[in-house]
Design an enzyme around this catalytic site. Structure first.
Site, PDB file in Angstrom:
ATOM      1  N   GLY A 230      34.926  24.548  32.976  1.00 46.99           N
ATOM      2  CA  GLY A 230      33.653  25.137  32.578  1.00 46.99           C
ATOM      3  C   GLY A 230      33.049  24.332  31.448  1.00 46.99           C
ATOM      4  O   GLY A 230      33.744  23.599  30.739  1.00 46.99           O
ATOM      5  N   CYS A 231      31.739  24.458  31.305  1.00 46.69           N
ATOM      6  CA  CYS A 231      31.071  23.658  30.275  1.00 46.69           C
ATOM      7  C   CYS A 231      31.482  24.087  28.869  1.00 46.69           C
ATOM      8  O   CYS A 231      31.731  23.250  28.000  1.00 46.69           O
ATOM      9  CB  CYS A 231      29.557  23.705  30.450  1.00 46.69           C
ATOM     10  SG  CYS A 231      28.872  25.374  30.549  1.00 46.69           S
ATOM     11  N   PHE A 232      31.579  25.394  28.620  1.00 41.48           N
ATOM     12  CA  PHE A 232      31.990  25.847  27.293  1.00 41.48           C
ATOM     13  C   PHE A 232      33.433  25.438  26.987  1.00 41.48           C
ATOM     14  O   PHE A 232      33.718  24.937  25.897  1.00 41.48           O
ATOM     15  CB  PHE A 232      31.825  27.364  27.168  1.00 41.48           C
ATOM     16  CG  PHE A 232      30.390  27.812  27.084  1.00 41.48           C
ATOM     17  CD1 PHE A 232      29.551  27.313  26.101  1.00 41.48           C
ATOM     18  CD2 PHE A 232      29.875  28.752  27.961  1.00 41.48           C
ATOM     19  CE1 PHE A 232      28.218  27.736  26.001  1.00 41.48           C
ATOM     20  CE2 PHE A 232      28.558  29.185  27.875  1.00 41.48           C
ATOM     21  CZ  PHE A 232      27.728  28.671  26.890  1.00 41.48           C
TER      22      PHE A 232
ATOM     23  N   THR B  87      34.999  22.876  28.006  1.00 39.50           N
ATOM     24  CA  THR B  87      35.050  21.445  27.708  1.00 39.50           C
ATOM     25  C   THR B  87      34.764  21.198  26.233  1.00 39.50           C
ATOM     26  O   THR B  87      35.515  20.508  25.542  1.00 39.50           O
ATOM     27  CB  THR B  87      34.027  20.681  28.574  1.00 39.50           C
ATOM     28  OG1 THR B  87      34.395  20.834  29.949  1.00 39.50           O
ATOM     29  CG2 THR B  87      33.996  19.202  28.220  1.00 39.50           C
TER      30      THR B  87
END
Lengths: 350, 350, 350, 350
Positions: C150-152, C154
Site C-alpha cells: 500500500g502507498c501509506f 511504503t
C-alpha cells in the site's frame, strides 16, 4: 415584521451559501428573519449536521423533502434546484410569496432562445436579478418572482455593460471566464474529482455551447442598438470559488481613439452609486481572492490601443455575488429592506 | 560522440527542468552526454542537494558561478538567465559551442520591436526554437545559436498557426492564456507567495503590456499576408505548471462558411508528422494535466458559427514544451540526434 | 528477450502511471518490451485517447475487458483492480506469468489479520514488493507472483524501518500520513470532488480503521523482537499526488541517549546501497514536490530529546514509488533486468 | 458607548482578517465601533486600496506608520507585529487602553521558557486569549492587556484539553498540525512562493524546534498534575487557510478501558456551553473547509483500543479562530460586549 425564508435545494453549494448569508443577516440576528424549511432531494432526511457541516447553528435540524407542502407557509422561498424544476414548484406557491430562482428557468426573455438552448416548455421570464443593470433595480423592488442570473453572465455583464451602454465597443464581444470548481456543482462525476481538477486547467462547453452565452447576449443587447454577438469560453481552474472574467471587444468606429482614461470615466460614472461594484484603481487588476465570500464585483477597464480593443476584467465569487449573494440582494429589494443588508463587501483573503 | 552540457541558471525552474530532462536523456543513460557545469548567481557555492533537491543523482555537486570561465569547454550551453545576460555570455563562448538561450534576448527579428518592448541594445535574432513552425526545423538543424520561444508564444503559436497559415482567420487574434505559477519564476515577491496565489485568479500585464505579445505577432505574421494584431491577456491560476491557451479570431472573409470539420482537416494535415503536437479527438478539450512534464502540446480547434469565430485551444507544460523540453528538442536538432530523444510524450497525470 | 506486459485496470490512476513508466522504460524504447492488453471494467470499449489522454503514444488503441482471456499470453500482468479481484484472475493465468498485484489481496501474511481487516476468503500472501526491506529483494528476484505494498505502508515503512531494525525505538509508533487526492482513486463520490477537497484538510479512517494499519505493523514487526503497535492517521490534503509521512516513536530504553547524529548514522548505513531511498542532509525536511513522478523516497530522521522521541519523515509520490514505480521496480527484479531500469529518480518539480 | 480600534500591522494577514471581522461587527454596523488607525512598517503611506484590496469600504484611507503616536487615542489597539515589538509599543500606550497582542511576546508564563525559546528580554505574560480554557474567560473579562495564542496551540489545546483535564491520557502527547500557507505570513521568501508550496507537502521546525511547542505544553500543563511532554510537528500544505490538528496520547493507566463513548461524554460536557467549539457527531471528522472564515473549532475524539491511544482532531481557520477571530472574541470580553458579537460560526464552504 417577521419573515420566514425557505431554501429548496439547501444542500447544494448555492443553498449552503444562502444559509451562510441568511444566518449573518442583521434581520436574522435581530430575530425578524427566520430560516424555515431546508429541503433536498436525495438528501431529505439527512441531519443538517451532516448535510451542512459548515453551519453548526442549525445542527439540530433535518433536511426536508423538496415539495410544495414543505415550502408552503414561508414569505420567501429560494429555489436552488436543477433547471426545469422551478416553474412547477413556483406554480404551487402563493402569488405573494417571494420566489427567487437560482436556476435558468426564467432568465431568458425570448421563447425561441429558450427552445434553442434549453428545450422543453418555456415558462416565461421573471424580473432579472442584476440590480446594477439600469432599470432592473426598480423592477426587482417588491417583486414576488425573481430569476437570479447565471454566475458567468454576472461577471461578463458587469465587466462589459458600461462600455456597451456607452457605445464604446462594437457588438462583438469575446469573453473568457475562468472559474473555480464549485461552479460545477456537487454532482459526483469523474471529471469533477479533486484528482482531475487540481493541478489542471481545461476549457469546456466551448464554441458557443455554454448556455450562459445567450444570457450574456441578452443582458448586453438590452443596452445596445444592435444585437450583441458573444464568443464565450469558460475555463475550469483549480480553486474552490471565484470567477475571473476576461472580456474584450473592438472599439466602436464612433468611439475610435477612446483611451483608458476615457473608458475609466465611463465606468466610474456608471458604477458611482453601486454598493457592490468597485472599479479598481488604474493599473490594479481584479483578483478573485479579494472578493471571496463577499457580494462584491471588482472591475477594471483598459484600452489596448495597438489592437484597437477595449479590455474589461471582473472578479466575483461565483457563490456569493454570482448566486446566493445576488439572491439576498434581490430578497432585500423584494422585501423593502436596505439593499446591502447582510451582504459582506469585505472578502475572506487570503 | 561524447557531448558535455552546461546549464547557466540551473537553480531556477527552467534550469531545474533541463536537469530533469537531461538526466533522463538516452545519450546520458548511455554515457555519451555528460552534465557539466551547473551555474547560478546568488546560488553559486550552494550544494546541489540544497539547490536542486529534486535531482538526487547530482547531490555530490556544487553550484558554480555563472561566468564564461565556468561555462567554457562544453559542447552545449543552456542559458536560463534573466533577459539581457545572454548576449554578453554568448559572445565569450566559441562559435561552435551550441548556445541555447531560454530568455528573450534573441527572439525578436525586428530591432524596432526590441527597442519598443525591451529597450537597450539589440543583439539580433537567433534561429527560433519552435521546430513545428514550417521552415524552422531546417534552420535549427546544426545551429549553434538558438533562441527558445517564450512559454505563452509557444502555446498561442501552436494553437493558431495552422489557421493563420491556411488563411482561415482574419489577422486579428484574441489570446487569453491561463498559466500556472512557475511561469513567474523563483523570485521572492509578495504577489507570488502561496497565500497570494492559491485560491485566486488574476490577469496581469494586460492590454498589450506583456512582452510575449510581439513574439506571438511575429510568429503568426511570418505565415500571414498581413500583419497580425494580437490582443493578449495572461491570467495567473493556482497550479504549479501548465498553460491553457484560449485563442480565437474571426473567420476570414475568404473562409466564410468554414466549419469545424474543415478546420480540423487543416490542423490534422498541418500537424500530421509532428511528434509533439496532438490534435485531440473532436469534442475533447485539452487539459494541462494531460501534458504535465511532457514535451507535448495538445490542441483543439472549432468554429463557433454563431459568432463567426474560429476557436483554438492548446495545453502545454510551461516548463517542458514551454521551455526546457523545447530546449532539449532544439539541442537534439543542433547535434543531429533524433529530435524526440529524451523527451517524454506521456504526462504525469493526474 | 521480448516481454509483453498487460495492465488490468489500466484506466485508474495506478494503471495510468504504469502506462507512463512502461512507455519510458528503456526496454520498451529498445523494442524489447511491448505493452499488450490494457483492460478496464466499465471503461472497456473506450478509446485510449479518451481513457488515457496523457498517453498519446497509445491513442490508436481501445480498452479491452478485464478477464483472463484478454490477459492471457502476456509475460507480465499488472493487476490494478479493487481488492478481492486479484486471486480469481491470477488463478487463471499460467504459473510462469509474472503477476504483480497493486491491490491488498496478497499483502498480509496472517490469515487472522486478513479476516479481521478485509474479511472473505484469504488467498495467502505473495512476495512483498518493498525490495528495500532486508531479505525481500532476494525473494522478489525471479518471483512470478508479487504483492505491491500500500502507498501509506511504503512511506511509513521506509521512514521507520532502520530505527525499528536497529532497536532504537520502542514498538509503539505513531504515524500521521498526509496524502494527495489521487490516493482515493477515480471513483466519483461527493467527498472526493474538487470543491470538497481543494482548500480543505481532513483526517479519515482514523483510530485504527484504515486497512493499511496492519500492513505497517507487519512490515515493522518483521524486524522487531516484539509486535509493533501502530497508531495510524491518514489525512487528505489538496494536492494531486504525494504522501508526506510523519512518524515517531519513543526511544527504546536500551537506546536512551541516542541523538540525531547517531540516528542518522543508522539510517545512512541502512540505505547506503539503495538507489531509491535518499536520506536528506541534516536539517532538510522531505518535500513531496521533490519526488513527484519519481520512484524516490526522501527520508529524514531526528531525535527530539525533550520529548524522548525519534521523528522520521518521508516523502513519496503515492502513484510512483507508492504504487506503479514499485511495480516496475519489482517487474525488473522478477525479469532479471537492472532494478532501476525505467524508473526516474529526478522529480517533476516544482 | 463609542469605541475606536486601531490595528498595528494591518497589512499582514492577521491584520487583514481583523479588518474584515471588525467591519462586520454589529457595533461597527451600529456606528458604535470605529476603525481608527491602520498602521504598517514598510507599507506606511500606501493607499488602503492597494494594501487591503479585500476591504473596499476603507479604500479612501492610507496606511499610517506603526508608532505610539499614531496608535494613541484609541480604546483598543491590536498589535499584529512580528514578535519582539509589542512590549515596547504597549509601554507607550495608556494602561486603560485595551492592547491585544497577536504575537508571542506575552504568552509564556515562565521566564526560563521565554529565554530558551525566544531569547532576549522577557516582558512577562498577559491574560491569555483562549476563553475556552477554564478560568481564562474570567481573567479576560475587562482585561486591558491580552496575549492571543499561537494558531497551532489553539488547535492543539482545544483538541486535547478535555482529555488532559479529565486525566484520560498520560502526559505525553504527539501533535501533528497540518497548516495552510497564510500561517507563514506575508514575508517574500522563496520557500513560501506559490510554485514551492502548491502541489507539495513538507514538515518544518520539526523535533521540538517550533516555538509553539512550549505554549502547547503550558496550556495543557495548566490542567495536568504532571508536566506535559509535547512532540510537535507542523506540516505545510497547499491551501490558503486552515489548520487540521491530529493529536494523540496514550490512555492514562487510571483511564485504561476508556472507550470512544466515554471520551465523547467528557468532551461533550467540557464544551457544552462553548459557542465556538463544536464536537462533531460520532464518525464525522473535522474538515478545515467547514470552519473557513468562521471563529469555530470543530473537534472529534476517539479511542483507538488497539494502540491504547486517545486520538483528538480539530479544525480551525488559522486566521480566524487561530488569530483575528480570537482577538475579536477577547476584545468583546475586554469591553463587556457579548462574547460572540461579530464572529461568524458559519463557514465559507466550499
Amino acid at each position: 415584521m417577521t419573515v420566514s425564508v425557505a431554501i429548496a435545494g439547501a444542500t447544494g453549494y448555492a443553498g449552503g451559501e444562502l444559509v451562510r448569508l441568511l444566518l449573518g443577516h442583521p434581520e436574522h440576528l435581530a430575530g425578524n428573519l427566520q430560516i424555515g424549511a431546508l429541503t433536498g432531494a436525495s438528501s431529505a432526511g439527512t441531519p443538517v449536521s451532516e448535510a451542512l457541516p459548515h453551519a453548526p447553528e442549525l445542527f439540530g435540524r433535518t433536511i426536508e423533502p423538496t415539495d410544495a407542502e414543505h415550502l408552503a407557509g414561508h414569505d420567501v422561498v429560494f429555489l436552488a434546484l436543477p433547471h426545469g424544476h422551478s416553474a412547477e414548484i413556483a406554480a404551487q406557491l402563493p402569488e405573494d410569496t417571494v420566489v427567487i430562482d437560482c436556476a435558468a428557468d426564467h432568465r431568458l426573455t425570448d421563447a425561441g432562445d429558450w427552445a434553442h438552448w434549453y428545450g422543453g416548455d418555456y415558462s416565461g421570464s421573471w424580473p432579472y436579478g442584476i440590480p446594477e443593470m439600469p432599470g432592473h433595480r426598480e423592477e426587482l423592488a417588491g417583486a414576488t418572482r425573481i430569476a437570479l442570473p447565471g454566475c458567468f453572465p454576472t461577471g461578463a455583464t458587469l465587466a462589459l455593460l458600461p462600455a456597451v451602454a456607452a457605445g464604446l465597443v462594437a457588438p462583438e464581444v469575446t469573453v473568457t471566464s475562468v472559474s473555480g470548481v464549485s461552479g460545477a456543482g456537487k454532482k459526483p462525476v469523474v471529471t469533477n474529482l479533486g484528482a482531475e481538477t487540481m493541478g489542471s486547467l481545461r476549457a469546456y462547453n466551448t464554441a458557443g455551447r455554454h448556455r450562459h452565452t445567450p444570457e450574456i447576449a441578452q443582458n448586453l443587447g438590452e443596452y445596445s442598438e444592435e444585437p450583441v454577438s458573444v464568443s464565450f469560453t469558460p475555463v475550469l481552474a483549480p480553486l474552490p470559488r471565484g470567477i475571473l472574467t476576461v472580456a474584450s471587444a473592438p472599439l466602436a468606429e464612433a468611439a475610435a481613439g477612446t483611451d483608458t482614461a476615457a473608458a475609466r470615466a465611463v465606468y466610474e460614472e456608471f458604477y458611482a452609486d453601486e454598493p457592490f461594484v468597485t472599479l479598481l484603481a488604474e493599473g490594479v487588476q481584479p483578483q478573485t481572492q479579494w472578493v471571496l465570500g463577499a457580494n462584491t464585483c471588482h472591475v477594471q477597464v483598459e484600452v489596448d490601443a495597438a489592437s484597437g480593443r477595449l479590455l474589461a476584467t471582473a472578479a466575483i465569487d461565483n457563490l456569493t455575488k454570482g448566486t446566493a449573494g445576488a439572491g439576498v440582494q434581490c430578497m432585500n429589494l423584494a422585501l423593502g429592506l436596505p439593499e446591502t443588508a447582510g451582504l459582506p463587501t469585505t472578502a475572506v483573503a487570503p
